[in-house]
Design a protein around this motif. Structure first.
Motif, PDB file in Angstrom:
ATOM      1  N   PHE A  32       2.466 113.573  -3.746  1.00 37.94           N
ATOM      2  CA  PHE A  32       1.665 113.357  -2.556  1.00 37.94           C
ATOM      3  C   PHE A  32       2.600 113.136  -1.381  1.00 37.94           C
ATOM      4  N   VAL A  33       2.301 113.804  -0.268  1.00 45.66           N
ATOM      5  CA  VAL A  33       3.043 113.592   0.966  1.00 45.66           C
ATOM      6  C   VAL A  33       2.056 113.104   2.019  1.00 45.66           C
ATOM      7  N   GLY A  34       2.298 111.935   2.564  1.00 48.08           N
ATOM      8  CA  GLY A  34       1.476 111.419   3.655  1.00 48.08           C
ATOM      9  C   GLY A  34       2.106 111.793   4.982  1.00 48.08           C
ATOM     10  N   ARG A  35       1.272 112.237   5.906  1.00 52.83           N
ATOM     11  CA  ARG A  35       1.773 112.630   7.224  1.00 52.83           C
ATOM     12  C   ARG A  35       1.069 111.808   8.313  1.00 52.83           C
ATOM     13  N   VAL A  36       1.715 111.691   9.466  1.00 49.72           N
ATOM     14  CA  VAL A  36       1.085 111.021  10.611  1.00 49.72           C
ATOM     15  C   VAL A  36      -0.022 111.930  11.123  1.00 49.72           C
ATOM     16  N   HIS A  43      -9.490 109.344  19.945  1.00 50.92           N
ATOM     17  CA  HIS A  43      -8.443 108.418  19.503  1.00 50.92           C
ATOM     18  C   HIS A  43      -7.219 109.248  19.115  1.00 50.92           C
ATOM     19  N   ASP A  44      -6.524 109.737  20.145  1.00 52.62           N
ATOM     20  CA  ASP A  44      -5.365 110.606  19.916  1.00 52.62           C
ATOM     21  C   ASP A  44      -4.135 109.778  19.598  1.00 52.62           C
ATOM     22  N   VAL A  45      -3.562 110.032  18.429  1.00 53.26           N
ATOM     23  CA  VAL A  45      -2.348 109.312  18.060  1.00 53.26           C
ATOM     24  C   VAL A  45      -1.147 110.230  18.318  1.00 53.26           C
ATOM     25  N   ALA A  46      -0.290 109.824  19.245  1.00 54.47           N
ATOM     26  CA  ALA A  46       0.883 110.637  19.567  1.00 54.47           C
ATOM     27  C   ALA A  46       2.015 110.353  18.586  1.00 54.47           C
ATOM     28  N   SER A  47       2.107 109.089  18.184  1.00 54.42           N
ATOM     29  CA  SER A  47       3.159 108.692  17.256  1.00 54.42           C
ATOM     30  C   SER A  47       2.820 107.327  16.679  1.00 54.42           C
ATOM     31  N   MET A  48       3.573 106.920  15.653  1.00 49.54           N
ATOM     32  CA  MET A  48       3.452 105.540  15.180  1.00 49.54           C
ATOM     33  C   MET A  48       4.821 104.966  14.890  1.00 49.54           C
ATOM     34  N   THR A  49       4.859 103.637  14.931  1.00 53.67           N
ATOM     35  CA  THR A  49       6.096 102.945  14.586  1.00 53.67           C
ATOM     36  C   THR A  49       5.827 102.145  13.321  1.00 53.67           C
ATOM     37  N   LEU A  50       6.666 102.371  12.324  1.00 50.97           N
ATOM     38  CA  LEU A  50       6.506 101.671  11.052  1.00 50.97           C
ATOM     39  C   LEU A  50       7.547 100.588  10.911  1.00 50.97           C
ATOM     40  N   GLU A  51       7.047  99.397  10.628  1.00 53.29           N
ATOM     41  CA  GLU A  51       7.910  98.229  10.426  1.00 53.29           C
ATOM     42  C   GLU A  51       7.761  97.810   8.968  1.00 53.29           C
ATOM     43  N   HIS A  52       8.777  97.190   8.397  1.00 55.01           N
ATOM     44  CA  HIS A  52       8.594  96.677   7.039  1.00 55.01           C
ATOM     45  C   HIS A  52       9.422  95.424   6.810  1.00 55.01           C
ATOM     46  N   GLY A  84      10.300 103.212  11.168  1.00 58.03           N
ATOM     47  CA  GLY A  84      10.747 103.603  12.516  1.00 58.03           C
ATOM     48  C   GLY A  84       9.658 104.392  13.217  1.00 58.03           C
ATOM     49  N   ARG A  85      10.043 105.100  14.244  1.00 54.75           N
ATOM     50  CA  ARG A  85       9.072 105.840  15.059  1.00 54.75           C
ATOM     51  C   ARG A  85       8.869 107.248  14.522  1.00 54.75           C
ATOM     52  N   LEU A  86       7.613 107.622  14.267  1.00 56.32           N
ATOM     53  CA  LEU A  86       7.295 108.943  13.721  1.00 56.32           C
ATOM     54  C   LEU A  86       6.234 109.612  14.587  1.00 56.32           C
ATOM     55  N   ALA A  87       6.481 110.846  14.968  1.00 55.34           N
ATOM     56  CA  ALA A  87       5.513 111.586  15.787  1.00 55.34           C
ATOM     57  C   ALA A  87       4.391 112.149  14.921  1.00 55.34           C
ATOM     58  N   ALA A  88       3.260 112.454  15.525  1.00 53.43           N
ATOM     59  CA  ALA A  88       2.136 113.081  14.813  1.00 53.43           C
ATOM     60  C   ALA A  88       2.655 114.315  14.089  1.00 53.43           C
TER      61      ALA A  88
END
Lengths: 152, 85, 152, 85
Positions: A32-36, A43-52, A84-88
């Protein structure tokens, strides 16, 4: 088993080729590959930032893969999660499980994804035209987890 | 006794800090007592560490409950429900 | 949708990259790769030969993918099945499904694999040290299909 | 009426042929009548096209049953249970 949290992208083809490479006892490889996702209408998502929480993430992911290997026949598995930061459109996560039989491969792969979503300490912040906001946990993820409870 | 506190995601932002060292009375404690100490600081601590907000606590990288014990040197993380994958 | 039966091998990385390429509405890509398993103790499989009924195979696979797309939200799918002689360890089949959400991707992918096994006209002949023999259909494949029956 | 018969896998090998044209009496027929004609050839036809052997029949590339109708020019495939994937 390969369990990695990293900022940079991964090459799915290379990773899948490496899972149980040369193991002639493998009959199936589920992945399985999850994508942004760019979001929904309005509700347009341009990017997300992932913290852990690095020290905990590794422990949780290892425990999760070990649990899957106890419940199903698993010959090898790979889990890669980006931060980190991931684009759509970018890849977020890869879970791949190689087994002798396809049923085990599918079940273990989906189990790891479902439990990862509710137990691994990652948090997503979305960047939309309206600004930034933290993604809220979804009730449907808890429902997805419930079906994996051992039957008493 | 002292514990190391870590905050993540929205809680890190709302509290304005990623970590701190907190002194607790006695040689042993519990998560509930730690949370009480933090809530006594007033908002935003009292607001976010309430039953209305589904915060999570991990002690030494393992999910913990309010009655989980704490000892000197423990790493305690407080964070919102996870949203990875 | 891409549905192909071919003799030559496929590049999983390339195929997965092409499923719903550039579609920012995709949140997850579930896939399965079936490989020739070397067999079990006392039953060493060196290779297998896959035969099929070309005119029917294409129809069945297309109907199957269409059925999956009716039952789940599917943004794109790829099915590649090889025929001819394949050595142990070689790839036989790829099923990949891209969806907005992971549950749909997993379910549609596993559904296609399960039904393919019992409905698509492929036949395997194994080459072992003891000679050649046709693989017999397995009862467990029928069981795997039953769970996909619509609930009345 | 004539139908085109195709055999696959173990049945192709046992019958020693991959395809043949078969003449059936009348202008319409059914799969059951076709199978009867084949069984009358004796072994291996009578052995393999029996209830003891789970053979499958497809008419014009669609799975069919014994009562499925046949007409002139149909393509009828007879094969063992499939084992792909």
């Amino acid at each position: 088993m390969k369990i990695i949290v990293q900022e940079h992208d991964f090459d799915v083809g290379q990773e899948l080729a490496a899972v149980a490479a040369g193991d002639l006892g493998v009959g199936g490889l589920a992945s399985f590959v999850g994508r942004v996702r760019a979001g929904d209408a309005g509700h347009d998502v341009a990017s997300m930032t992932l913290e852990h929480y690095p020290a905990m993430t590794q422990k949780v992911l290892e425990a999760l893969v070990a649990e899957a290997a106890q419940r199903w026949q698993v010959r090898d598995a790979t889990v890669i999660h980006r931060v980190g930061r991931l684009a759509a459109g970018e890849q977020i996560v890869l879970v791949a499980v190689a087994s002798a039989h396809r049923g085990d491969a599918f079940a273990a792969c989906e189990f790891i994804m479902d439990i990862l979503k509710t137990r691994a300490p990652f948090w997503k912040k979305e960047q939309t035209p309206a600004g930034e906001s933290w993604v809220e946990a979804r009730g449907s993820d808890d429902v997805a987890v419930e079906r994996w409870q051992p039957i008493e | 006794m002292k514990v190391k506190l870590l905050y993540f995601a929205s809680l890190r932002e709302r509290f304005g800090t990623a970590e701190e060292i907190l002194e607790l009375p006695g040689e042993q404690s519990r998560v509930a007592m730690l949370v009480d100490v933090l809530r006594q600081r007033g908002a935003p601590w009292s607001e976010l560490l309430s039953v209305d907000y589904p915060y999570r606590v991990a002690v030494n990288q393992e999910l913990a409950g309010l009655i989980s014990p704490l000892k000197d040197g423990d790493e305690v993380a407080i964070f919102p429900p996870v949203t990875g994958g």
